[in-house]
Design an enzyme around this catalytic site. Structure first.
Site, PDB file in Angstrom:
ATOM      1  N   LYS A   1     -10.854 -11.162   7.282  1.00  0.00           N
ATOM      2  CA  LYS A   1     -10.725 -10.834   5.775  1.00  0.00           C
ATOM      3  C   LYS A   1     -10.134  -9.532   5.389  1.00  0.00           C
ATOM      4  O   LYS A   1      -9.253  -9.339   4.696  1.00  0.00           O
ATOM      5  CB  LYS A   1     -12.233 -11.046   4.914  1.00  0.00           C
ATOM      6  CG  LYS A   1     -11.833 -10.744   3.626  1.00  0.00           C
ATOM      7  CD  LYS A   1     -11.251 -11.960   3.020  1.00  0.00           C
ATOM      8  CE  LYS A   1     -11.322 -12.169   1.321  1.00  0.00           C
ATOM      9  NZ  LYS A   1     -10.249 -13.132   1.074  1.00  0.00           N
TER      10      LYS A   1
ATOM     11  N   GLU B   1       3.451 -18.825  -0.110  1.00  0.00           N
ATOM     12  CA  GLU B   1       2.062 -18.848  -0.127  1.00  0.00           C
ATOM     13  C   GLU B   1       1.403 -20.176  -0.018  1.00  0.00           C
ATOM     14  O   GLU B   1       0.454 -19.969   1.017  1.00  0.00           O
ATOM     15  CB  GLU B   1       1.716 -18.435  -1.771  1.00  0.00           C
ATOM     16  CG  GLU B   1       0.123 -18.263  -2.015  1.00  0.00           C
ATOM     17  CD  GLU B   1      -0.640 -17.312  -1.094  1.00  0.00           C
ATOM     18  OE1 GLU B   1       0.038 -16.357  -0.514  1.00  0.00           O
ATOM     19  OE2 GLU B   1      -1.979 -17.363  -1.073  1.00  0.00           O
TER      20      GLU B   1
ATOM     21  N   ARG C   1     -15.708 -10.461   7.805  1.00  0.00           N
ATOM     22  CA  ARG C   1     -15.164  -9.398   8.300  1.00  0.00           C
ATOM     23  C   ARG C   1     -14.423  -9.714   9.790  1.00  0.00           C
ATOM     24  O   ARG C   1     -13.522  -8.867  10.298  1.00  0.00           O
ATOM     25  CB  ARG C   1     -15.657  -8.128   8.185  1.00  0.00           C
ATOM     26  CG  ARG C   1     -15.892  -7.995   6.802  1.00  0.00           C
ATOM     27  CD  ARG C   1     -16.701  -6.356   6.717  1.00  0.00           C
ATOM     28  NE  ARG C   1     -15.820  -5.355   7.187  1.00  0.00           N
ATOM     29  CZ  ARG C   1     -15.239  -4.632   6.424  1.00  0.00           C
ATOM     30  NH1 ARG C   1     -15.163  -4.877   5.177  1.00  0.00           N
ATOM     31  NH2 ARG C   1     -14.365  -3.821   7.053  1.00  0.00           N
TER      32      ARG C   1
END
Ligand code: F6R
Length: 611
Positions: A606, A484, A27
Site C-alpha cells: 500500500k 486508471e 503495507r
C-alpha cells in the site's frame, strides 16, 4: 512497504502485536515475525507467507508470555521472501532484536566491515546488518538508546527501526529517517508503529516522531532525542477515526467496503470548506493569498492512481484558475532538472503521505524554493509535514492496496485548490465558486445512486474473464479515467490492460484491435464537444471487430446500445468521479472471479517507501 509494531505494557505482548500486524498487513505481506522478551531472553517466531502462516505456527507453538515485543510484516527489498529473511533480526549473541522498514543504502560496506570482524549473517537482508551493529554498540555502551544513536549515524538510506534488548526489560527504542514511525499512548501500555492503525483499538492518542529522531518508550513514559542525544519535542494528536473504520464491517474485502464508502468519503472531503463569509476556505494551506496570487505555474506530482488523479485535476485547475499546470510522475520529476522558481506551486498528491518517490520530488521542489501544497489522506505523514500546506482528503483509512476512495477524494481536493486559486486571484467571483461547490456537493448522491445499481459489472467480468487483453479508451478528463481503469485491472486481476486517449488510437494502438477484443469506452458527457468524436472512435473499433462496452451518461441518447453502462449525468469536469466507478468494480469482480487476493495483490504494497 513493511509494517512495524512494538508493544510495551502489562499484557501478553503477542496479542496486541498480532492485532497490530493484521492492521498493518496492507503495507507488505510476504513474511511476518514477532520477537518477545521474557525471562531475560528474546524468543522469535517468523515465517514466509502471509500473517496467517505465522498465526498458524504460533497456534502450534506459542511464544512465551512477555510484556514487551516487536512485530514485522514484510515487503521484500533485500533478499527473497523466505523464513530466514523475515524480521525480526537478531545480533549474533541474541541479545538485541530489531525490525526495520526502509532501505539501508550503505549496508554492503557495513556488512563487509562486520564480516572482517568475524560476523556471520543468517539472512540476505540489509536489516540484519543493523541488528549486528546495534548488538555490537549495545555491548559497548550498555544503553539501548545510546547504541541506537551511534548506529543511526552510520546508516545511509531510509529507515524506521524498533529494537528490544535482553538487559532493557520493558523498553522499546525506535528511530526514524524518511520512513514513518508513530507512538501510541495507551493506558498502561504504549506502542510504536508504522501507522496509527496498528494500535487504534487500544488508543487514539498518538505522537509524531520527527525526522532523525529516536524514541525510548516504556509502558508509562517516553523520551525523544535526536541522533546526537539532544532532547526533542513531539506533537501529540488524536486520531479522528476509530477501529471500526479500519474493519471490513461485513464486506468480503476492504476494497468492496471502500468502493461503497465513496459517497461518504467525498462528502467528508467537502466538509468544512466554506467559511463564515461564505467563501471557499482551505485552512491548512498555509501559503499566503499574496503568494498564491504570484503563482505562475503549477506542477502536480504523484505516482500510480495519485498521478491519474493529478491528470484529471489539471483540467479543472487550468479551467478555473487560468494557471498552466504540468502533471508529472514523481519518480521522473527531479531527474529531468525541471524549471522551478519561487513562483511555482507544486501540488504533491499522496494517499499515504509516505511514498518515497513523491517525498523526494517534493524535497527537490522545496530546494528550488517552490511552494509545496500536498493533498494527503494521512495526518502527520512525512509528505504533509514537509509541505508548506496541506489539503487533507478526509476519506478515512484506506486499507485495500488498490486506491478507490482516496483516488476520488484526491481529484476533489485538487479541484478545491484550483477553485481556491481562482477565488484568491479574482478570476472567479465568490458566488461562482459557490455554484461550482454546490454542483460538487451533489456528487456523493449521484455516486451512491450508481453504486446501488452496479450489479452488471460481475456479469461483464465473467464474460471477459479469459480475454488476453482489455483496452480502455477515454478523451479529455476521460483519458486519465481510462488509464486508471487499466491500472486497476492490471494490479488486481493480473490481466494485460492498456488505457489510451481515443484520439491517439489511429496513430498506432488500433492495430491491437482484432475480432472480439474487449474495449471499455468512457464516453464524454453529451455536453462535451468531444462526444461526437468519441462516437466516431467507437465506430472505428467496432468496424474492426472490437467488443465495445460503453460507459455513458443516462441522458446520452446517442448511445442506443442496451449493453451500455449508464452513469448519472454530471458536469463535464465531475464526470470522472462517476465514470471510474464501473472500472473499479470491473477490476474488483475480475479479481474475485479469478480467485485472487483482492486486498493484497501480489508483489504490491500500500505504501511504497522505497524509490
Ligand atoms: C493503485 C495504487 C497506487 C498508488 C500509488 C501512490 O491502485 O493504489 O498506484 O496510488 O502507489 O500511493 P500514494 O497515494 O500513497 O502516494
Amino acid at each position: 512497504m513493511c509494517g512495524i509494531v512494538g508493544y510495551t505494557g502489562d499484557s501478553n505482548a503477542t496479542i496486541p502485536l498480532l492485532e497490530g500486524l493484521a492492521r498493518l498487513e496492507y503495507r507488505g505481506y510476504d513474511s511476518a515475525g514477532i520477537s518477545i522478551l521474557a525471562d531475560g531472553k528474546i524468543t522469535t517466531a517468523k515465517r514466509a507467507g502471509k500473517l496467517a502462516v505465522l498465526v498458524a505456527a504460533l497456534k502450534e507453538k506459542s511464544l512465551p508470555n512477555g510484556q514487551v515485543g516487536i512485530g514485522h510484516t514484510r515487503w521484500a527489498t533485500h533478499g527473497s521472501p523466505i523464513d530466514r529473511n523475515a524480521h525480526p533480526h537478531l545480533d549474533p549473541d541474541g541479545k538485541v532484536a530489531l525490525i526495520h522498514n526502509g532501505i539501508i543504502e550503505n549496508y554492503h560496506s557495513l556488512k563487509v566491515a562486520l564480516e572482517n570482524q568475524g560476523h556471520d549473517f543468517s539472512s540476505d537482508t540489509d536489516s540484519e546488518v543493523v541488528a549486528h551493529l546495534l548488538g555490537a554498540e549495545y555491548s559497548r555502551v550498555n544503553d539501548l538508546t545510546a547504541a541506537m544513536e551511534k548506529v543511526c549515524k552510520q546508516l545511509q538510506g531510509n529507515f524506521s527501526l524498533v529494537a528490544i534488548a535482553v538487559d532493557s526489560p520493558g523498553t522499546l527504542v525506535g528511530a526514524r529517517r524518511n520512513s514513518p514511525l508513530v507512538v501510541g499512548l495507551g493506558d498502561g501500555a504504549n506502542f510504536l508503529a508504522s501507522d496509527v492503525a496498528a494500535f487504534i483499538s487500544f488508543t487514539r492518542r498518538a505522537l509524531e516522531i520527527g525526522q532523525n529522531q529516536i524514541v525510548t518508550l516504556t509502558a508509562s513514559s517516553y523520551s525523544i532525542t535526536n541522533f546526537d542525544g539532544e532532547a526533542q519535542n513531539a506533537r501529540e494528536f488524536e486520531v479522528t477515526w476509530d477501529a471500526s473504520a479500519a474493519e471490513k464491517n461485513g464486506f468480503p474485502h476492504f476494497m468492496a467496503k471502500e468502493i461503497m464508502e465513496q459517497p461518504k468519503a467525498l462528502a467528508d472531503c467537502l466538509l468544512g470548506r466554506i467559511d463564515e463569509k461564505g467563501q471557499l476556505a482551505l485552512n491548512e494551506v498555509r501559503v499566503s493569498d499574496d503568494e498564491l496570487r504570484d503563482i505562475e505555474k503549477i506542477i502536480i506530482i504523484g505516482c500510480g492512481s495519485a498521478f491519474h488523479a493529478g491528470m484529471i485535476a489539471k483540467y479543472g485547475i487550468e479551467h478555473w484558475s487560468r494557471i498552466p499546470v504540468e502533471v508529472e510522475l514523481a519518480s521522473e520529476f527531479r531527474y529531468r532538472d525541471p524549471i522551478i522558481t519561487r513562483n511555482t506551486l507544486v501540488l504533491a498528491i499522496s494517499q499515504s503521505g509516505e511514498t518515497m518517490d513523491t517525498l523526494m520530488a517534493l524535497r527537490h521542489a522545496k530546494e528550488q524554493r517552490a511552494k509545496v501544497i500536498s493533498i494527503c489522506n494521512t495526518h502527520g505523514a512525512s509528505i504533509p509535514r514537509e509541505s508548506d500546506g496541506v489539503v487533507y482528503t478526509q476519506a478515512g483509512p484506506e486499507i485495500a492496496v488498490a486506491s478507490t476512495k482516496a483516488f476520488l477524494t484526491q481529484i476533489v481536493a485538487a479541484y478545491l485548490v484550483g477553485l481556491y486559486l481562482a477565488q484568491v486571484r479574482g478570476i472567479k467571483f465568490v458566488d461562482e465558486v459557490r455554484d461550482i461547490l454546490e454542483e460538487l456537493d451533489e456528487m456523493p448522491t449521484k455516486i451512491e445512486r450508481y453504486l446501488e445499481t452496479s450489479e452488471r459489472l460481475k456479469e461483464l467480468a465473467e464474460e471477459f474473464q479469459s480475454a488476453q487483453s482489455i483496452l480502455f479508451l477515454g478523451r479529455h478528463v476521460g483519458y486519465p479515467v481510462a488509464l486508471e481503469g487499466a491500472l486497476k485491472l492490471k494490479e488486481l486481476a493480473y490481466m494485460h490492460a492498456e488505457g489510451f486517449a481515443a484520439g491517439e488510437l489511429k496513430h498506432g494502438p488500433i492495430a491491437l484491435i482484432e475480432e472480439g477484443t474487449p474495449v471499455l469506452v468512457v464516453m464524454p458527457s453529451p455536453h462535451s464537444p468531444l462526444h461526437d468524436k468519441m462516437l466516431s472512435n467507437v465506430q472505428e473499433i467496432q468496424a474492426r471487430g472490437a467488443r465495445a462496452i460503453i460507459i455513458a451518461s443516462e441522458s446520452d441518447l446517442a448511445i442506443a446500445d442496451p449493453r451500455a453502462i449508464r452513469i448519472p449525468d454530471a458536469p463535464v469536469l465531475f464526470q470522472p468521479l462517476l465514470a471510474v466507478l464501473p472500472l473499479q468494480l470491473f477490476a474488483y469482480e475480475s479479481a474475485v472471479i479469478r480467485g485472487y487476493d483482492v486486498d493484497q495483490p501480489r508483489n504490491l504494497a500500500k505504501s511504497v517507501t522505497v524509490e
